[in-house]
Design a protein around this motif. Structure first.
Motif, PDB file in Angstrom:
ATOM      1  N   HIS A 216       0.915  -1.307   0.014  1.00  0.00           N
ATOM      2  CA  HIS A 216      -0.060  -0.010   0.273  1.00  0.00           C
ATOM      3  C   HIS A 216       1.020   1.378   0.180  1.00  0.00           C
ATOM      4  O   HIS A 216       1.882   1.339   0.839  1.00  0.00           O
ATOM      5  CB  HIS A 216      -0.885  -0.008   1.272  1.00  0.00           C
ATOM      6  CG  HIS A 216      -2.058  -1.070   1.123  1.00  0.00           C
ATOM      7  ND1 HIS A 216      -3.160  -1.061   0.904  1.00  0.00           N
ATOM      8  CD2 HIS A 216      -1.730  -2.447   1.788  1.00  0.00           C
ATOM      9  CE1 HIS A 216      -3.982  -2.120   0.967  1.00  0.00           C
ATOM     10  NE2 HIS A 216      -3.003  -3.162   1.433  1.00  0.00           N
ATOM     11  N   MET A 217       0.547   2.062  -0.823  1.00  0.00           N
ATOM     12  CA  MET A 217       1.130   3.429  -1.070  1.00  0.00           C
ATOM     13  C   MET A 217       0.437   4.492  -0.246  1.00  0.00           C
ATOM     14  O   MET A 217      -0.669   4.971  -0.614  1.00  0.00           O
ATOM     15  CB  MET A 217       1.693   4.114  -2.424  1.00  0.00           C
ATOM     16  CG  MET A 217       2.455   2.856  -3.130  1.00  0.00           C
ATOM     17  SD  MET A 217       4.027   3.147  -2.462  1.00  0.00           S
ATOM     18  CE  MET A 217       5.120   1.593  -3.570  1.00  0.00           C
ATOM     19  N   LEU A 218       0.787   4.824   0.975  1.00  0.00           N
ATOM     20  CA  LEU A 218       0.015   5.674   1.879  1.00  0.00           C
ATOM     21  C   LEU A 218       0.495   7.093   1.901  1.00  0.00           C
ATOM     22  O   LEU A 218       1.607   7.556   1.293  1.00  0.00           O
ATOM     23  CB  LEU A 218       0.164   5.286   3.302  1.00  0.00           C
ATOM     24  CG  LEU A 218      -0.015   3.820   3.580  1.00  0.00           C
ATOM     25  CD1 LEU A 218      -0.174   3.641   5.053  1.00  0.00           C
ATOM     26  CD2 LEU A 218      -1.621   3.556   3.129  1.00  0.00           C
ATOM     27  N   GLU A 219      -0.326   8.048   2.082  1.00  0.00           N
ATOM     28  CA  GLU A 219      -0.059   9.737   1.959  1.00  0.00           C
ATOM     29  C   GLU A 219       1.155   9.892   2.680  1.00  0.00           C
ATOM     30  O   GLU A 219       1.669   9.421   3.593  1.00  0.00           O
ATOM     31  CB  GLU A 219      -1.170  10.301   2.678  1.00  0.00           C
ATOM     32  CG  GLU A 219      -2.820  10.288   1.866  1.00  0.00           C
ATOM     33  CD  GLU A 219      -3.148   8.943   1.928  1.00  0.00           C
ATOM     34  OE1 GLU A 219      -2.927   8.231   3.065  1.00  0.00           O
ATOM     35  OE2 GLU A 219      -4.239   8.451   1.292  1.00  0.00           O
ATOM     36  N   PRO A 220       2.124  10.938   2.085  1.00  0.00           N
ATOM     37  CA  PRO A 220       3.197  11.196   2.530  1.00  0.00           C
ATOM     38  C   PRO A 220       3.313  11.926   3.717  1.00  0.00           C
ATOM     39  O   PRO A 220       4.358  11.961   4.580  1.00  0.00           O
ATOM     40  CB  PRO A 220       3.941  11.930   1.473  1.00  0.00           C
ATOM     41  CG  PRO A 220       2.898  12.607   0.836  1.00  0.00           C
ATOM     42  CD  PRO A 220       1.688  11.496   0.679  1.00  0.00           C
ATOM     43  N   HIS A 225       7.659  11.894   0.335  1.00  0.00           N
ATOM     44  CA  HIS A 225       7.688  10.638   0.058  1.00  0.00           C
ATOM     45  C   HIS A 225       6.601   9.786   0.495  1.00  0.00           C
ATOM     46  O   HIS A 225       6.108   9.991   1.682  1.00  0.00           O
ATOM     47  CB  HIS A 225       8.754   9.890   0.296  1.00  0.00           C
ATOM     48  CG  HIS A 225      10.406  10.189  -0.507  1.00  0.00           C
ATOM     49  ND1 HIS A 225      10.507   9.400  -1.421  1.00  0.00           N
ATOM     50  CD2 HIS A 225      10.905  11.371  -0.386  1.00  0.00           C
ATOM     51  CE1 HIS A 225      11.704  10.027  -1.918  1.00  0.00           C
ATOM     52  NE2 HIS A 225      11.954  11.209  -1.530  1.00  0.00           N
ATOM     53  N   ALA A 226       5.882   9.046  -0.232  1.00  0.00           N
ATOM     54  CA  ALA A 226       4.747   8.063   0.454  1.00  0.00           C
ATOM     55  C   ALA A 226       5.398   7.150   1.216  1.00  0.00           C
ATOM     56  O   ALA A 226       6.474   6.728   1.266  1.00  0.00           O
ATOM     57  CB  ALA A 226       3.993   7.383  -0.858  1.00  0.00           C
ATOM     58  N   VAL A 227       4.498   6.635   2.398  1.00  0.00           N
ATOM     59  CA  VAL A 227       4.834   5.761   3.198  1.00  0.00           C
ATOM     60  C   VAL A 227       4.428   4.209   2.472  1.00  0.00           C
ATOM     61  O   VAL A 227       3.420   4.081   2.098  1.00  0.00           O
ATOM     62  CB  VAL A 227       3.868   5.864   4.456  1.00  0.00           C
ATOM     63  CG1 VAL A 227       4.214   4.560   5.368  1.00  0.00           C
ATOM     64  CG2 VAL A 227       4.106   7.009   4.971  1.00  0.00           C
ATOM     65  N   VAL A 228       5.428   3.664   2.177  1.00  0.00           N
ATOM     66  CA  VAL A 228       5.490   2.161   1.768  1.00  0.00           C
ATOM     67  C   VAL A 228       5.090   0.838   2.799  1.00  0.00           C
ATOM     68  O   VAL A 228       6.072   0.976   3.565  1.00  0.00           O
ATOM     69  CB  VAL A 228       6.665   1.876   0.993  1.00  0.00           C
ATOM     70  CG1 VAL A 228       6.489   0.494   0.147  1.00  0.00           C
ATOM     71  CG2 VAL A 228       7.029   2.798  -0.108  1.00  0.00           C
ATOM     72  N   CYS A 229       4.007   0.485   2.773  1.00  0.00           N
ATOM     73  CA  CYS A 229       3.542  -0.288   3.585  1.00  0.00           C
ATOM     74  C   CYS A 229       3.356  -1.868   3.147  1.00  0.00           C
ATOM     75  O   CYS A 229       2.572  -1.932   1.987  1.00  0.00           O
ATOM     76  CB  CYS A 229       2.239   0.293   4.218  1.00  0.00           C
ATOM     77  SG  CYS A 229       2.048   0.208   6.051  1.00  0.00           S
ATOM     78  N   ILE A 230       3.726  -3.029   3.677  1.00  0.00           N
ATOM     79  CA  ILE A 230       3.263  -4.231   3.281  1.00  0.00           C
ATOM     80  C   ILE A 230       2.590  -4.892   4.312  1.00  0.00           C
ATOM     81  O   ILE A 230       2.871  -4.750   5.544  1.00  0.00           O
ATOM     82  CB  ILE A 230       4.483  -5.124   3.105  1.00  0.00           C
ATOM     83  CG1 ILE A 230       5.484  -4.682   2.158  1.00  0.00           C
ATOM     84  CG2 ILE A 230       4.070  -6.795   2.899  1.00  0.00           C
ATOM     85  CD1 ILE A 230       7.008  -5.544   1.999  1.00  0.00           C
ATOM     86  N   GLN A 231       1.365  -5.154   4.069  1.00  0.00           N
ATOM     87  CA  GLN A 231       0.422  -5.726   5.049  1.00  0.00           C
ATOM     88  C   GLN A 231      -0.555  -6.652   4.343  1.00  0.00           C
ATOM     89  O   GLN A 231      -0.758  -6.900   3.263  1.00  0.00           O
ATOM     90  CB  GLN A 231      -0.620  -4.780   5.608  1.00  0.00           C
ATOM     91  CG  GLN A 231      -1.175  -3.901   4.802  1.00  0.00           C
ATOM     92  CD  GLN A 231      -2.014  -2.934   5.425  1.00  0.00           C
ATOM     93  OE1 GLN A 231      -1.619  -2.078   6.315  1.00  0.00           O
ATOM     94  NE2 GLN A 231      -3.253  -2.365   4.954  1.00  0.00           N
ATOM     95  N   GLY A 232      -1.403  -7.652   5.108  1.00  0.00           N
ATOM     96  CA  GLY A 232      -2.283  -8.457   4.542  1.00  0.00           C
ATOM     97  C   GLY A 232      -3.600  -7.840   4.162  1.00  0.00           C
ATOM     98  O   GLY A 232      -3.793  -6.827   4.739  1.00  0.00           O
TER      99      GLY A 232
END
Length: 456
Positions: A216-220, A225-232
């Motif tokens: 998921h590319m979340l708001e910066p 820079h976007a927050v890069v998030c790996i999740q289920g």
């Protein structure tokens, strides 16, 4: 959850507060903070302000500004550092029991092309020296294609060729993401530039073991820079109906079971009888499908059995019973392997792969890609409001199509025959064709024209 974020500096107290607030809200088990700009002598004070939850690894020994911080919650996971440079920190991720989970490389690449080439070489060396699932995530400072930048100078192939070559050579793939495509922008009102430079890449082993994970590319927020998030995946998966698996036709007893079910008597008119037969047959096919759906575990068991038999043959080379058993196990293993490939090909709806490639990694990635394409993660209303939960999205879809189709009218005016006759009309021959009864030969021709991997 694993998180990566180029925070663009952590020296200001207000910035630290905002970063801490975001981490508390997201609750990652591992967080990678990039470009902290914190000098080594001030790092401890800054980390104390982030609370006692985190354990830290950094690369101060390779760069004075501590370009990369890797944080983890020891209640959920354990990190062991393997190697580092000024552009990356490579480590192993373990569960709380000490079991290995996967390799993780935190990336903060240089903005210099030649320096980045050194990073890609280092990653190539890592790939050759390890085995197991592996992901690399962070700020690559590198586009991967012409489409990865808007504004500024046009992307040149020279910019992404080295990264692409490294990924191809080491079997790494970009993990698909949800959210804003462009992960960085310069926030300039004049000549704004948007680029896709933050990403997650992984090998096929990591992808196969993490089919339920999404980037998921979340708001910066306070960064650019976007927050890069790996999740289920948090969305509820829709229930799927019965699917006929082509491979079931090759199973022993298939013809007899289908014939027995179909020949049972049904009541009612022709349509009802046909429906009853199909519903009864569905139960039979579901039962036949079960061993095929567990094909992966069957394959693993058969491989283990073959290994055991071969080890015994090495110790007793003249044992005819063991030699015969080895031959039978090999034949059964190859049959299961062919069956798995046929099932995966149908699931992925890929019919152009040459049979016998055994390219099951490709099939798994294709299946995952199709699943992501079909998944709706959010809807944007006309007023700009975003719907993310299932109930809100259902309501929005219903309202949208209601506005298109309209609602039931209390009074319906009659059809204007004159207006209809002034429009285009079918001639007598075509009207007769539309109203003529359907022939059995037409039904057979239509059914036979459907491809093996298509549903009728």
């Amino acid at each position: 959850m694993i998180l990566s974020w180029n925070v663009r500096g952590l020296n200001k107290a207000a910035k630290q507060k905002e970063i801490n607030s975001r981490l508390l809200k997201l609750q990652p088990s591992i967080a990678i903070l990039l470009e902290t700009r914190i000098k080594r002598d001030k790092a401890d004070r800054c980390r104390r302000n982030m609370g006692n939850r985190w354990q830290f690894i950094d690369n101060y020994s390779k760069h004075d500004n501590g370009r990369i911080w890797v944080l983890w919650d020891e209640n959920n996971t354990t990190i062991k550092m393997e190697s580092m440079t000024d552009q990356m920190v490579h480590c192993g991720v373990y569960n709380t029991d000490g079991g290995f989970v996967h390799w993780l490389t935190a990336i903060y690449a240089s903005n210099n092309l030649d320096r980045r080439k050194e990073l890609w070489r280092d990653m190539g060396n890592i790939s050759k020296s390890q085995q197991g699932p592996w992901i690399a995530m962070g700020d690559f400072n590198n586009v991967l294609g012409m489409q990865d930048r808007i504004g500024g100078r046009a992307v040149q192939e020279l910019e992404f060729r080295d990264l692409r070559d490294m990924m191809e050579n080491e079997g790494l793939f970009e993990i698909e993401s949800i959210g804003e495509r462009f992960t960085w922008y310069n926030k300039h009102t004049k000549d704004p530039i948007y680029s896709c430079i933050d990403r997650v890449i992984g090998n096929m082993e990591w992808i196969q073991k993490n089919m339920n994970k999404t980037v998921h590319m979340l708001e910066p927020g306070v960064s650019d820079h976007a927050v890069v998030c790996i999740q289920g995946d948090v969305l509820e998966k829709p229930k799927t109906g019965f699917k006929f698996i082509n491979a079931v036709t090759g199973m022993i007893g298939y013809n007899e079971e289908v014939a027995r079910s179909w020949q049972e008597q049904s009541r009612g008119d022709k349509g009802n009888r046909l429906w009853q037969k199909l519903m009864r047959l569905q139960l039979v096919l579901k039962k036949l499908n079960r061993p095929i759906l567990s094909i992966k575990s069957q394959l693993e068991e058969k491989r283990n059995e073959l290994n055991e038999v071969q080890n015994k043959v090495r110790q007793d080379k003249m044992n005819k019973e063991l030699i015969s058993k080895e031959r039978i196990c090999t034949e059964e293993l190859l049959k299961l392997s062919d069956l798995e490939e046929e099932v995966l090909r149908q699931r992925a709806k890929v019919d152009w792969i040459r049979k016998g490639d055994g390219n099951n990694s490709f099939f798994h990635s294709t299946i995952r890609s199709r699943a992501k394409q079909k998944m709706i993660t959010k809807l944007v209303k006309d007023n700009g409001e975003i719907c993310v939960n299932k109930e809100d999205m259902e309501t929005e879809v219903l309202e949208f199509y209601t506005s298109l189709m309209g609602t039931a009218a209390a009074n319906l005016e009659g059809v204007d025959i004159g207006a209809m006759r002034r429009g285009k009309q079918l001639n007598r021959e075509k009207r007769a064709m539309l109203s003529s009864p359907v022939q059995v030969s037409e039904i057979e021709a239509a059914l036979k024209s459907i491809g093996d991997l298509k549903a009728p």
